[in-house]
Design an enzyme around this catalytic site. Sequence first.
Site, PDB file in Angstrom:
ATOM      1  CE  LYS A  87      -2.047  -1.175   3.900  1.00  0.00           C
ATOM      2  NZ  LYS A  87      -1.345  -2.435   4.190  1.00  0.00           N
ATOM      3  NE  ARG A  92      -4.707  -1.405   9.747  1.00  0.00           N
ATOM      4  CZ  ARG A  92      -3.574  -0.926   9.222  1.00  0.00           C
ATOM      5  NH1 ARG A  92      -3.461   0.323   8.871  1.00  0.00           N
ATOM      6  NH2 ARG A  92      -2.553  -1.723   9.046  1.00  0.00           N
ATOM      7  NE  ARG A 143       7.763  -2.610   6.210  1.00  0.00           N
ATOM      8  CZ  ARG A 143       6.456  -2.446   6.392  1.00  0.00           C
ATOM      9  NH1 ARG A 143       5.727  -1.836   5.482  1.00  0.00           N
ATOM     10  NH2 ARG A 143       5.860  -2.922   7.467  1.00  0.00           N
ATOM     11  NE  ARG A 193       6.169  -0.655  10.157  1.00  0.00           N
ATOM     12  CZ  ARG A 193       5.046  -0.647   9.472  1.00  0.00           C
ATOM     13  NH1 ARG A 193       4.979   0.060   8.351  1.00  0.00           N
ATOM     14  NH2 ARG A 193       3.984  -1.298   9.877  1.00  0.00           N
ATOM     15  NE  ARG A 204       1.897  -5.202  11.038  1.00  0.00           N
ATOM     16  CZ  ARG A 204       3.019  -5.031  10.312  1.00  0.00           C
ATOM     17  NH1 ARG A 204       4.159  -5.577  10.712  1.00  0.00           N
ATOM     18  NH2 ARG A 204       2.997  -4.328   9.224  1.00  0.00           N
TER      19      ARG A 204
HETATM   20  P1  AP5 Z   1       4.839  -1.637   1.846  1.00  0.00           P
HETATM   21  O1  AP5 Z   1       4.554  -0.793   0.668  1.00  0.00           O
HETATM   22  O2  AP5 Z   1       5.588  -1.031   2.980  1.00  0.00           O
HETATM   23  O3  AP5 Z   1       3.506  -2.370   2.344  1.00  0.00           O
HETATM   24  P2  AP5 Z   1       2.256  -1.822   3.169  1.00  0.00           P
HETATM   25  O4  AP5 Z   1       1.053  -2.469   2.604  1.00  0.00           O
HETATM   26  O5  AP5 Z   1       2.282  -0.333   3.219  1.00  0.00           O
HETATM   27  O6  AP5 Z   1       2.616  -2.485   4.565  1.00  0.00           O
HETATM   28  P3  AP5 Z   1       2.524  -1.961   6.062  1.00  0.00           P
HETATM   29  O7  AP5 Z   1       3.247  -3.004   6.903  1.00  0.00           O
HETATM   30  O8  AP5 Z   1       2.992  -0.559   6.209  1.00  0.00           O
HETATM   31  O9  AP5 Z   1       1.023  -2.081   6.318  1.00  0.00           O
HETATM   32  P4  AP5 Z   1       0.326  -2.182   7.634  1.00  0.00           P
HETATM   33  O10 AP5 Z   1      -1.039  -1.948   7.176  1.00  0.00           O
HETATM   34  O11 AP5 Z   1       0.544  -3.395   8.436  1.00  0.00           O
HETATM   35  O12 AP5 Z   1       1.067  -1.071   8.532  1.00  0.00           O
HETATM   36  P5  AP5 Z   1       0.685   0.392   8.961  1.00  0.00           P
HETATM   37  O13 AP5 Z   1       1.914   1.175   9.051  1.00  0.00           O
HETATM   38  O14 AP5 Z   1      -0.449   0.911   8.166  1.00  0.00           O
HETATM   39  O15 AP5 Z   1       5.627  -2.941   1.325  1.00  0.00           O
HETATM   40  C1  AP5 Z   1       6.067  -3.952   2.216  1.00  0.00           C
HETATM   41  C2  AP5 Z   1       7.424  -4.491   1.743  1.00  0.00           C
HETATM   42  O16 AP5 Z   1       7.246  -5.169   0.511  1.00  0.00           O
HETATM   43  C3  AP5 Z   1       8.467  -3.398   1.468  1.00  0.00           C
HETATM   44  O17 AP5 Z   1       9.735  -3.889   1.803  1.00  0.00           O
HETATM   45  C4  AP5 Z   1       8.358  -3.153  -0.052  1.00  0.00           C
HETATM   46  O18 AP5 Z   1       9.570  -2.668  -0.594  1.00  0.00           O
HETATM   47  C5  AP5 Z   1       7.989  -4.535  -0.546  1.00  0.00           C
HETATM   48  N1  AP5 Z   1       7.097  -4.516  -1.707  1.00  0.00           N
HETATM   49  C6  AP5 Z   1       6.109  -3.648  -1.992  1.00  0.00           C
HETATM   50  N2  AP5 Z   1       5.488  -3.981  -3.138  1.00  0.00           N
HETATM   51  C7  AP5 Z   1       6.076  -5.111  -3.548  1.00  0.00           C
HETATM   52  C8  AP5 Z   1       5.872  -5.971  -4.682  1.00  0.00           C
HETATM   53  N3  AP5 Z   1       4.898  -5.710  -5.585  1.00  0.00           N
HETATM   54  N4  AP5 Z   1       6.676  -7.080  -4.815  1.00  0.00           N
HETATM   55  C9  AP5 Z   1       7.653  -7.330  -3.885  1.00  0.00           C
HETATM   56  N5  AP5 Z   1       7.895  -6.561  -2.812  1.00  0.00           N
HETATM   57  C10 AP5 Z   1       7.117  -5.463  -2.646  1.00  0.00           C
HETATM   58  O19 AP5 Z   1       0.106   0.122  10.434  1.00  0.00           O
HETATM   59  C11 AP5 Z   1       0.958  -0.292  11.481  1.00  0.00           C
HETATM   60  C12 AP5 Z   1       0.130  -0.443  12.758  1.00  0.00           C
HETATM   61  O20 AP5 Z   1      -0.458   0.811  13.109  1.00  0.00           O
HETATM   62  C13 AP5 Z   1      -1.048  -1.417  12.664  1.00  0.00           C
HETATM   63  O21 AP5 Z   1      -0.641  -2.751  12.928  1.00  0.00           O
HETATM   64  C14 AP5 Z   1      -1.968  -0.865  13.749  1.00  0.00           C
HETATM   65  O22 AP5 Z   1      -1.527  -1.246  15.028  1.00  0.00           O
HETATM   66  C15 AP5 Z   1      -1.775   0.637  13.620  1.00  0.00           C
HETATM   67  N6  AP5 Z   1      -2.739   1.262  12.695  1.00  0.00           N
HETATM   68  C16 AP5 Z   1      -2.446   1.894  11.523  1.00  0.00           C
HETATM   69  N7  AP5 Z   1      -3.574   2.349  10.941  1.00  0.00           N
HETATM   70  C17 AP5 Z   1      -4.591   1.987  11.767  1.00  0.00           C
HETATM   71  C18 AP5 Z   1      -5.985   2.139  11.686  1.00  0.00           C
HETATM   72  N8  AP5 Z   1      -6.586   2.760  10.641  1.00  0.00           N
HETATM   73  N9  AP5 Z   1      -6.732   1.647  12.698  1.00  0.00           N
HETATM   74  C19 AP5 Z   1      -6.182   1.033  13.760  1.00  0.00           C
HETATM   75  N10 AP5 Z   1      -4.837   0.824  13.880  1.00  0.00           N
HETATM   76  C20 AP5 Z   1      -4.059   1.313  12.885  1.00  0.00           C
END
Ligand code: AP5
Length: 216
Positions: free
Chosen positions: A13, A88, A127, A161, A172
């Site tokens: 994402k 979410r 990552r 991270r 997660r």
């Molecule tokens: P990346 O682009 O970083 O993936 P992402 O989908 O953004 O993953 P996140 O881990 O950031 O998502 P998340 O939803 O768990 O975390 P968030 O920070 O929102 O890509 C991942 C890896 O793959 C990278 O190394 C990249 O280079 C690689 N990659 C990308 N595309 C690729 C491809 N096509 N092929 C191969 N490799 C690829 O949330 C963290 C925490 O915050 C949550 O667990 C929760 O506790 C809290 N939180 C955040 N938002 C909320 C909410 N709305 N409500 C409640 N809690 C929340």
Amino acid sequence: MRMILFGPPGAGKGTQAKRLEELFGVPQLSTGDMLRSAIKAESKLGKEAATFMDVGQLVPDELVVGLIAERLLASDCSNGFLLDGFPRTIAQANALERMLVDRGLEIDHVVSIEVPDDNIVARLEARRSCPECCAVFHLKYVPPNVANTCDKCGHEGLEQRTDDQEIKIRSRLVAFHEQTSPLKDFYRRKSLLRDIDGTQAPEKVFKAVQESLSKR
Ligand code: AP5
């Protein structure tokens, strides 16, 4: 352009949001990045959020809804935004709808990046992120040009991270399947949802996302 990027942890994402941000000139609003900034700043909200994020659980709705409600008022959102990691839960989606309706606005697109759970752990364990500009890399699939150095801002010292450890990644994923997946039906019923195969290379995913946007 008011768009939601939906998908499991590690689906890509953030990677796609950064490309779309450049293409459309609208900001990426990542609740994960906002919460990590609050933790870094040691704010009250950050301290509360950390207790949930440390164990791979979702932060309570009222905290993230408040963050987004405030962020949407900023002038850079006046032409649109890309929501990354929000909503979410169904409660968050309803809150978002109310915020937009009050201003005569609505979501234009919801793109779901589909990646099976089996691929997620390998993706997230390798990552690395830049602590300065939040650029994201992958040691195998998206490596930086110079080892351990950010391509975007030149900062030396890419970081892993703290929630990218297998046990937390699995929590997660449980949260995603139990609390976030129901949103797919929520947005499918509104004819907004587009599924994209997220197992392709990042540039192919980007092309598929653009094609899906042009179909609407
Ligand atoms: P990346 O682009 O970083 O993936 P992402 O989908 O953004 O993953 P996140 O881990 O950031 O998502 P998340 O939803 O768990 O975390 P968030 O920070 O929102 O890509 C991942 C890896 O793959 C990278 O190394 C990249 O280079 C690689 N990659 C990308 N595309 C690729 C491809 N096509 N092929 C191969 N490799 C690829 O949330 C963290 C925490 O915050 C949550 O667990 C929760 O506790 C809290 N939180 C955040 N938002 C909320 C909410 N709305 N409500 C409640 N809690 C929340």
